[in-house]
Motif scaffolding. Structure first.
Motif, short mmCIF file in Angstrom:
data_model
loop_
_atom_site.label_atom_id
_atom_site.label_comp_id
_atom_site.label_asym_id
_atom_site.label_seq_id
_atom_site.Cartn_x
_atom_site.Cartn_y
_atom_site.Cartn_z
N GLY A 1 0.80 -1.09 0.26
CA GLY A 1 0.14 -0.34 0.09
C GLY A 1 0.89 1.29 0.39
N TYR A 2 1.97 1.66 0.43
CA TYR A 2 3.20 2.54 0.32
C TYR A 2 3.03 2.98 -0.33
CZ TYR A 2 2.16 1.74 5.47
OH TYR A 2 2.08 1.98 7.15
N LEU A 3 3.33 1.92 -1.64
CA LEU A 3 3.94 2.23 -3.00
C LEU A 3 3.18 3.01 -3.59
CD1 LEU A 3 4.57 -1.37 -3.94
CD2 LEU A 3 6.06 0.61 -3.37
N GLY A 4 1.94 3.47 -2.84
CA GLY A 4 0.71 5.09 -3.79
C GLY A 4 1.60 5.74 -3.68
N PHE A 5 2.42 6.42 -2.61
CA PHE A 5 2.88 7.30 -2.36
C PHE A 5 3.27 8.06 -3.58
CE2 PHE A 5 1.91 6.61 1.82
CZ PHE A 5 1.28 7.85 2.67
N ALA A 6 3.81 7.60 -3.88
CA ALA A 6 5.45 7.08 -5.55
C ALA A 6 4.50 7.61 -6.67
CB ALA A 6 5.66 6.27 -5.80
N GLU A 7 2.52 7.48 -6.12
CA GLU A 7 1.53 7.51 -7.62
C GLU A 7 1.62 9.12 -7.65
OE1 GLU A 7 -0.30 4.03 -8.25
OE2 GLU A 7 0.91 2.29 -8.74
N MET A 8 1.27 9.89 -6.79
CA MET A 8 0.48 10.62 -5.92
C MET A 8 1.32 12.01 -6.88
SD MET A 8 0.28 10.15 -1.64
CE MET A 8 -0.43 11.40 -1.50
N ASP A 9 -0.16 12.45 -7.64
CA ASP A 9 0.72 14.19 -7.92
C ASP A 9 1.45 15.43 -7.39
OD1 ASP A 9 -2.16 14.75 -7.44
OD2 ASP A 9 -2.75 14.37 -9.68
N PHE A 10 1.19 16.51 -7.77
CA PHE A 10 1.28 17.96 -6.89
C PHE A 10 0.05 18.06 -6.01
CE2 PHE A 10 1.29 22.08 -6.03
CZ PHE A 10 2.09 23.11 -5.37
N VAL A 11 -1.28 17.74 -6.62
CA VAL A 11 -2.37 18.23 -5.96
C VAL A 11 -2.64 17.35 -5.11
CG1 VAL A 11 -4.57 18.44 -6.54
CG2 VAL A 11 -3.38 19.33 -8.02
N SER A 12 -3.12 15.90 -5.42
CA SER A 12 -2.72 14.89 -4.25
C SER A 12 -1.64 15.41 -2.98
CB SER A 12 -2.48 13.35 -4.64
OG SER A 12 -3.77 13.24 -5.71
N TRP A 13 -0.74 15.33 -2.81
CA TRP A 13 0.37 15.92 -2.24
C TRP A 13 0.18 16.74 -0.81
CZ3 TRP A 13 3.03 13.22 0.63
CH2 TRP A 13 3.94 12.17 -0.09
N GLY A 14 -0.68 18.03 -1.75
CA GLY A 14 -1.22 18.63 -1.46
C GLY A 14 -2.22 18.78 -0.61
N ILE A 15 -3.30 17.95 -1.07
CA ILE A 15 -4.89 17.52 -0.04
C ILE A 15 -4.18 16.44 0.92
CG2 ILE A 15 -6.68 15.92 -0.14
CD1 ILE A 15 -7.01 16.94 -3.07
N PHE A 16 -3.32 16.02 0.93
CA PHE A 16 -2.81 14.85 2.30
C PHE A 16 -1.91 15.83 3.13
CE2 PHE A 16 0.52 12.10 4.05
CZ PHE A 16 -0.10 11.23 4.23
N ILE A 17 -1.16 16.62 2.71
CA ILE A 17 -0.28 17.88 3.72
C ILE A 17 -1.52 18.87 4.63
CG2 ILE A 17 1.33 19.75 4.38
CD1 ILE A 17 2.52 16.64 3.44
N PHE A 18 -2.76 18.95 4.07
CA PHE A 18 -3.59 20.23 4.46
C PHE A 18 -4.17 19.47 5.09
CE2 PHE A 18 -7.99 21.52 4.47
CZ PHE A 18 -7.75 22.41 4.73
N SER A 19 -4.78 17.76 4.87
CA SER A 19 -5.46 17.37 5.79
C SER A 19 -4.75 16.77 7.33
CB SER A 19 -5.80 15.64 4.97
OG SER A 19 -6.32 14.52 5.82
N ALA A 20 -3.88 16.15 6.45
CA ALA A 20 -2.61 16.25 7.83
C ALA A 20 -2.53 17.50 8.99
CB ALA A 20 -1.12 15.63 7.76
N VAL A 21 -1.80 18.17 8.03
CA VAL A 21 -1.04 19.43 9.42
C VAL A 21 -2.63 20.24 9.51
CG1 VAL A 21 -0.05 21.73 9.63
CG2 VAL A 21 0.86 19.69 8.17
N LEU A 22 -3.59 20.38 9.12
CA LEU A 22 -4.43 21.49 9.52
C LEU A 22 -5.55 20.77 9.90
CD1 LEU A 22 -4.17 24.31 6.22
CD2 LEU A 22 -3.77 24.54 8.65
N ALA A 23 -6.03 19.69 8.93
CA ALA A 23 -7.66 18.68 9.34
C ALA A 23 -6.85 18.17 10.89
CB ALA A 23 -7.91 18.09 9.14
N THR A 24 -6.06 18.00 11.41
CA THR A 24 -5.61 17.26 11.74
C THR A 24 -4.80 17.49 13.29
OG1 THR A 24 -5.28 14.62 10.03
CG2 THR A 24 -4.47 14.60 12.36
#
Length: 319
Positions: free
Chosen positions: A207-230
């Protein structure tokens, strides 16, 4: 003065529920890229590390001499490991509608536990506000009642997830009497996420291989979710638990349903119906009653009436 404090509480909790509500729509996007346990564990881990970095930058104390480790670990287990694991497993076996309904029971369950353990004393009017808030969630979420009439194992898992989370709120309140909420949140998220990531590695090793397939927008969503929301969201929520209490804080989580519906409409493109808008209105009314805002308004009205009427009663007739 009380009105100012109440206004700050509403502002902080409103912002927190906005972050959590938007996060629901963002997670819906992320689960299409990453397995749930991998995504949840990594996201929460980044949130915990972020809080530790903030504490270091602020030069705040991280380890205390009287560190209540057993309660910190208990809060991590209940509020992060058990809650997120049960929720992830439940989501795989039940519908999103039923999940939203069961999660909507969280404030009511927290209030009942608080009353049973004498952690708080809610008036009948405020408890009625909790019920109105839950009815609002039903109206906002349910389109077809036949779709939620059958109760299965997935529903039990989701119900279990909110039960352990409710108990975690009481542990959090106890721990924050000893250490600051920000420090507790950092430990909870970091410790809990490491176990979830381990579960993800066991059940979905690729499952962790999925991080290699993430684009810039997906990384932005992921960071927003981790840092701000959580990170930010949980820190604010835990600080409010210490300030106003467990049941009083829990009622605000109903507001996240409103922002979740709005986020789904704006971000994902889902359609909002008139019943959902009416349900959101009921939720707002429930929150205002459940948090004591209506009681505070009634109390002020009575005080103003007494001030206006007292001079008339005190005026003496001329002799």
């Amino acid at each position: 003065m009380r009105g100012i404090r109440l206004g700050k509480t509403y502002a902080v909790m409103g912002f927190t529920m906005f972050l959590w509500g938007m996060n629901v729509a963002l997670i819906k996007l992320l689960v299409n890229i990453l397995p749930p346990l991998v995504m949840q564990g990594t996201r929460i881990f980044i949130a915990g590390i972020t809080l530790f970095l903030i504490l270091l930058c602020m030069k705040k104390q991280i380890i205390y001499k009287e560190m209540p480790w057993k309660f910190v670990l208990l809060a991590s287990f209940l509020g992060v490991i058990a809650h997120h694991s049960l929720l992830a497993m439940g989501l795989q076996q039940t519908s999103a509608v039923k999940t939203s309904l069961i999660l909507g029971l969280a404030p009511l369950i927290t209030a009942i536990i608080a009353i049973a353990t004498r952690s708080t004393s809610l008036t009948k009017l405020r408890f009625f506000g909790f019920i109105i808030g839950f009815l609002g969630i039903i109206v906002a979420v349910v389109d077809d009642f036949s779709a939620v009439s059958i109760f299965g194992i997935g529903d039990l898992l989701v119900l279990g997830s909110i039960l352990v989370q409710a108990f975690s709120f009481f542990v959090i309140r106890r721990v924050t009497l000893t250490i600051p909420p920000l420090v507790l949140t950092a430990y909870m998220l970091t410790i809990g996420s490491m176990f979830i990531m381990l579960f993800g590695l066991i059940f979905t090793p690729t499952g962790y291989l999925g991080f290699a397939e993430m684009d810039f927008v997906s990384w932005g969503i992921f960071i927003f979710s981790a840092v701000l929301a959580t990170a930010v969201g949980h820190s604010l929520y835990n600080s409010m638990i210490k300030r106003i209490g467990t049941a009083e804080t829990a009622i605000f989580t109903n507001l996240s349903t409103i922002f979740a519906l709005t986020g789904s409409a704006v971000i994902i493109g889902e359609t909002m119906h008139i019943t959902q808008i009416f349900g959101c209105l009921l939720i707002v009314i429930g929150v205002l009653i459940g948090t004591g805002g209506v009681e505070d308004w009634i109390r002020k009205r009575k005080q103003i009436k007494q001030v206006v009427e007292t001079p008339k009663e005190c005026v003496k007739s001329p002799t």
